[in-house]
Design an enzyme around this catalytic site. Structure first.
Site, PDB file in Angstrom:
ATOM      1  N   CYS A   2       0.600  56.201   7.907  1.00  0.00           N
ATOM      2  CA  CYS A   2       0.431  54.915   7.248  1.00  0.00           C
ATOM      3  C   CYS A   2       0.446  53.814   8.298  1.00  0.00           C
ATOM      4  O   CYS A   2       1.261  53.823   9.220  1.00  0.00           O
ATOM      5  CB  CYS A   2       1.499  54.612   6.208  1.00  0.00           C
ATOM      6  N   ARG A  34      -3.929  55.945  11.555  1.00  0.00           N
ATOM      7  CA  ARG A  34      -2.607  56.398  11.121  1.00  0.00           C
ATOM      8  C   ARG A  34      -2.625  57.018   9.726  1.00  0.00           C
ATOM      9  O   ARG A  34      -1.623  57.574   9.268  1.00  0.00           O
ATOM     10  CB  ARG A  34      -1.630  55.223  11.138  1.00  0.00           C
ATOM     11  N   ASN A 108       5.717  52.418   4.845  1.00  0.00           N
ATOM     12  CA  ASN A 108       5.432  53.616   5.638  1.00  0.00           C
ATOM     13  C   ASN A 108       6.724  54.425   5.689  1.00  0.00           C
ATOM     14  O   ASN A 108       7.772  53.872   6.034  1.00  0.00           O
ATOM     15  CB  ASN A 108       4.993  53.200   7.053  1.00  0.00           C
ATOM     16  N   GLU A 491      -4.494  74.951  23.130  1.00  0.00           N
ATOM     17  CA  GLU A 491      -4.989  73.583  22.924  1.00  0.00           C
ATOM     18  C   GLU A 491      -6.474  73.596  22.535  1.00  0.00           C
ATOM     19  O   GLU A 491      -6.899  72.841  21.651  1.00  0.00           O
ATOM     20  CB  GLU A 491      -4.745  72.759  24.203  1.00  0.00           C
ATOM     21  N   HIS A 514      -2.400  94.236  22.385  1.00  0.00           N
ATOM     22  CA  HIS A 514      -1.280  94.562  21.493  1.00  0.00           C
ATOM     23  C   HIS A 514      -1.615  94.249  20.035  1.00  0.00           C
ATOM     24  O   HIS A 514      -0.713  94.214  19.200  1.00  0.00           O
ATOM     25  CB  HIS A 514      -0.027  93.809  21.942  1.00  0.00           C
ATOM     26  N   LYS A 617      -2.711  60.260  12.768  1.00  0.00           N
ATOM     27  CA  LYS A 617      -2.425  60.243  14.195  1.00  0.00           C
ATOM     28  C   LYS A 617      -0.935  60.367  14.483  1.00  0.00           C
ATOM     29  O   LYS A 617      -0.510  61.084  15.371  1.00  0.00           O
ATOM     30  CB  LYS A 617      -2.974  58.932  14.785  1.00  0.00           C
TER      31      LYS A 617
HETATM   32  O1  M6R Z   1       2.443  61.446  18.975  1.00  0.00           O
HETATM   33  P1  M6R Z   1       2.864  62.850  19.364  1.00  0.00           P
HETATM   34  O2  M6R Z   1       2.395  63.215  20.723  1.00  0.00           O
HETATM   35  O3  M6R Z   1       4.320  63.101  19.166  1.00  0.00           O
HETATM   36  O4  M6R Z   1       2.087  63.784  18.331  1.00  0.00           O
HETATM   37  C1  M6R Z   1       2.322  65.164  18.332  1.00  0.00           C
HETATM   38  C2  M6R Z   1       1.275  65.890  17.504  1.00  0.00           C
HETATM   39  O5  M6R Z   1       1.314  65.449  16.174  1.00  0.00           O
HETATM   40  C3  M6R Z   1      -0.143  65.675  18.064  1.00  0.00           C
HETATM   41  O6  M6R Z   1      -0.246  66.085  19.389  1.00  0.00           O
HETATM   42  C4  M6R Z   1      -1.172  66.459  17.217  1.00  0.00           C
HETATM   43  O7  M6R Z   1      -0.970  67.823  17.364  1.00  0.00           O
HETATM   44  C5  M6R Z   1      -2.597  66.063  17.595  1.00  0.00           C
HETATM   45  N1  M6R Z   1      -3.344  65.730  16.427  1.00  0.00           N
HETATM   46  C6  M6R Z   1      -3.339  67.145  18.283  1.00  0.00           C
HETATM   47  O8  M6R Z   1      -4.633  66.754  18.620  1.00  0.00           O
END
Ligand code: M6R
Length: 622
Positions: A2, A34, A108, A491, A514, A617
């Site tokens: 939010c 957000r 939020n 990643e 495995h 985000k």
């Molecule tokens: O703001 P942060 O680095 O704490 O966020 C952690 C994760 O939520 C963030 O890295 C998420 O996995 C991303 N969307 C990955 O691209």
């Protein structure tokens, strides 16, 4: 999760060509990353509070306002939502307006005791239009206002009744020149202009108007009016904010000619690594970390490091573990923050906890930080957001200087996090006598060479994009790596899952035999990250064998290998070249093609690269 924005200006706006609605909508567009389930605004006008809200993105709200215009006003609040309580509908969108249309609230966070509060309010005759916890908080505020008679005091009393995490902004028709805002475990920053004040979940909510900002502490309330801001704590005592100046400007939060923020941020990576490395040597050429305020004797005595983080940030920790253990000889664990405190971890005064977070607001990581500190551990935050809650609550901070990261899929923050963790590892190795200054400097030189090498990878992005376009219909992709290549594989898989909605798995290449190799059938795409042939422990040869194993079972192999590594060619359907670098530096290069690939697959499928479904985000709920 939010985005929240607030604005109070002057009725006499000499020299300004905008009104509250412009400021609030601009802030919402910038904060949309957000959450984008719905958006809404409320304006305070002489005739009362006026509001519009709509399910969907900010564009849907703008269309609604175009169809049903709002009056000009100089006070306004806005919200862009990531749904928790109640689906993404118009009714559940914020603002929630109560008290016969006089009081509007945006929120939020999560009010954990909302059900109990709602029952009490219903017994008093309150009724509700939405399924949200926010409408309950708004009604509590209305109820408290009836006895308090003042909006700020009513907010204070309301906060004492709420459990959970919240940033709340309220406007009321009877208090037309103010916004009252409160925060507990959820972000809120004040922006200071000339005779105008702003509120935002982060500074991008007002970056178009001012770079002067003020941090607030937890459990505080701020009242902004055209003539200033006053902060109090939840017990009513006067409090001070901490002023700071934003180091980047609005242009840094624009797409800069790219189709998406993610593509722009991928291209920002040479600068992100370079800027994170900058200014770290003292006048004697010795590595220093300015924001590291833990006594050196404590850092010499630690016997364990635990990296806590989530998602991409946790993968950066997994990369860093190899380097930190190698350089410092300190046992290092990496733990997902949301698992950390629930397993009763062994943490004490000799444990150094490293909390990695781009946003600095991830609730899971914040709770883990608090738990670690309660057990006596020292906490260092590696963070990209100035003044965010996690660095504020840590014993020391290493800021990454990646600039604002807007796309939900993290890219440049990942590389900056690895860089900052490496700096921490080198610093500890130097401090504890595990490495001599010349050894530290040699690694620093390797790091300094990285930005140019990333630029080389980017210069050949067309090859990767063509592959991404060609593989748009793929339904499953595997990623393999060993050593630091393993978290890179994880990643790569995460990027593809989150923006291209393709089932993807990352595996340690040695684990394949495995079990997971059973997944490989004719045509299965498999990315393999190949370590340097000049590295140690025959790692390279082992990975080349793994390529052969999947290839023999019909896989289409896409191999990421160093320039000049000819050993992979016989077994690769596609080779993506990266510049030569020592093994520990390789994640800073090998990740880049995987980011480009995921972005291109998502684009070719017509998906929103920056705002993938179901995500936000900054994850400020547990
Ligand atoms: O703001 P942060 O680095 O704490 O966020 C952690 C994760 O939520 C963030 O890295 C998420 O996995 C991303 N969307 C990955 O691209």
């Amino acid at each position: 999760m939010c985005g929240i924005v607030g604005y109070v200006g002057q009725a006499d706006r000499a020299g300004r060509d905008y009104v509250a609605l412009d400021v609030v909508l601009e802030g919402l567009r910038r904060l949309e990353y957000r959450g984008y389930d719905s958006a809404g605004v409320a304006l305070v006008h002489d005739s009362g509070v006026h509001w519009r809200k709509k399910a969907g993105k900010v564009a849907a709200l703008e269309a609604e306002i175009a169809a049903r215009p709002l009056p000009e006003a100089v006070v306004g609040i806005g919200h862009t939502r990531w749904a928790t309580h109640g689906g993404p509908t118009d009714a559940n969108a914020h603002p929630h307006v109560v008290a016969g249309g006089k009081l509007a609230v945006v929120h939020n966070g999560i009010i954990e005791n909302f059900a109990e509060l709602k029952a009490d309010l219903m017994a008093k005759g309150f009724s509700f239009l939405s399924e949200t916890d926010t409408e309950v908080a708004a009604s509590v505020l209305a109820d408290q206002l009836a006895s308090a008679g003042d909006l700020t005091e009513a907010m204070r009393r309301t906060c004492m009744l709420l459990d959970g995490a919240f940033t709340l902004l309220a406007v009321h028709a009877d208090f037309p020149e103010r916004i009252v805002a409160a925060r507990r475990n959820s972000p809120l920053v004040i922006g200071v202009g000339e005779d105008e004040y702003f509120l935002g979940s982060d500074v991008s909510g007002f970056i178009d108007y001012t770079k002067d900002a003020v941090e607030m502490d937890n459990d505080q309330i701020v009242t902004i009016t055209p003539s200033g801001y006053q902060i109090i704590d939840f017990s009513g005592g006067v409090a001070e904010g901490k002023p700071f100046r934003v180091e980047w400007d609005a242009a840094a939060a624009e797409k800069g000619g790219f189709d998406s923020f993610m593509e722009k941020e991928i291209h920002d990576q040479p600068a992100a690594v370079r800027d994170t490395l900058m200014g770290r040597l003292d006048e004697n050429g010795k590595l220093t970390l300015d924001e590291l305020r833990i006594d050196e004797s404590i850092l010499r005595s630690i016997d364990k490091i635990i990296v806590i983080a989530c998602g991409t940030a946790a993968y950066s920790g997994q990369v860093a573990r190899y380097a930190i253990e190698h350089w410092c000889r300190i046992p290092t664990e990496v733990e997902l923050a949301h698992e950390f405190r629930y397993r009763d971890p062994i943490v004490n005064e000799k444990t150094l906890v490293v909390a990695v977070s781009q946003s600095g607001e991830t609730m899971d990581t914040l709770m883990a930080v608090r738990h670690a500190r309660e057990q006596g551990a020292k906490v260092i935050a590696i963070c990209n957001t100035h003044g965010a809650t996690i660095p504020r609550e840590s014993d020391a901070i290493i800021y990454t200087h990646a600039g604002p990261e807007i796309a939900v899929a993290s890219t440049k923050a990942f590389l900056a996090q690895i860089t900052a963790s490496y700096l921490l590892g080198l610093y500890l190795a130097q401090l504890r006598g595990n490495m001599f200054a010349d050894e530290v400097n040699r690694v620093l030189d390797e790091l300094r060479a990285i930005p140019e090498k990333i630029a080389e990878v980017l210069a050949h992005e067309d090859q990767i994009k063509d592959l991404g376009t060609a593989m748009g219909e793929t339904t499953s992709v595997l990623f393999l790596g060993r050593h630091v290549g393993y978290p890179v594989a994880l990643e790569g898989a995460l990027k593809l899952k989150e923006i291209a909605y393709i089932h993807a798995e990352g595996f340690a290449a040695g684990e394949l035999k495995h079990g997971p190799i059973a997944l490989v059938e004719e045509g299965q795409p498999v990315f393999i990250i190949v370590p340097s042939p000049r590295g140690r422990d025959s790692l390279h040869a082992k990975v080349v064998s793994n390529i052969q194993e999947v290839r023999a079972r019909g896989a289409v192999t896409i191999v990421i290998a160093e320039e000049g590594d000819t050993a992979v060619e016989a077994y690769a359907n596609h080779v993506i070249r990266i510049p030569q670098s020592p093994t520990l530096m390789q994640p800073l290069l090998a990740t880049v093609p995987l980011q480009i690939f995921a972005a291109q697959v998502a684009k070719s499928k017509g998906y929103d690269v920056d705002q993938p479904r179901n995500l936000a985000k900054s994850v400020t709920v547990e």
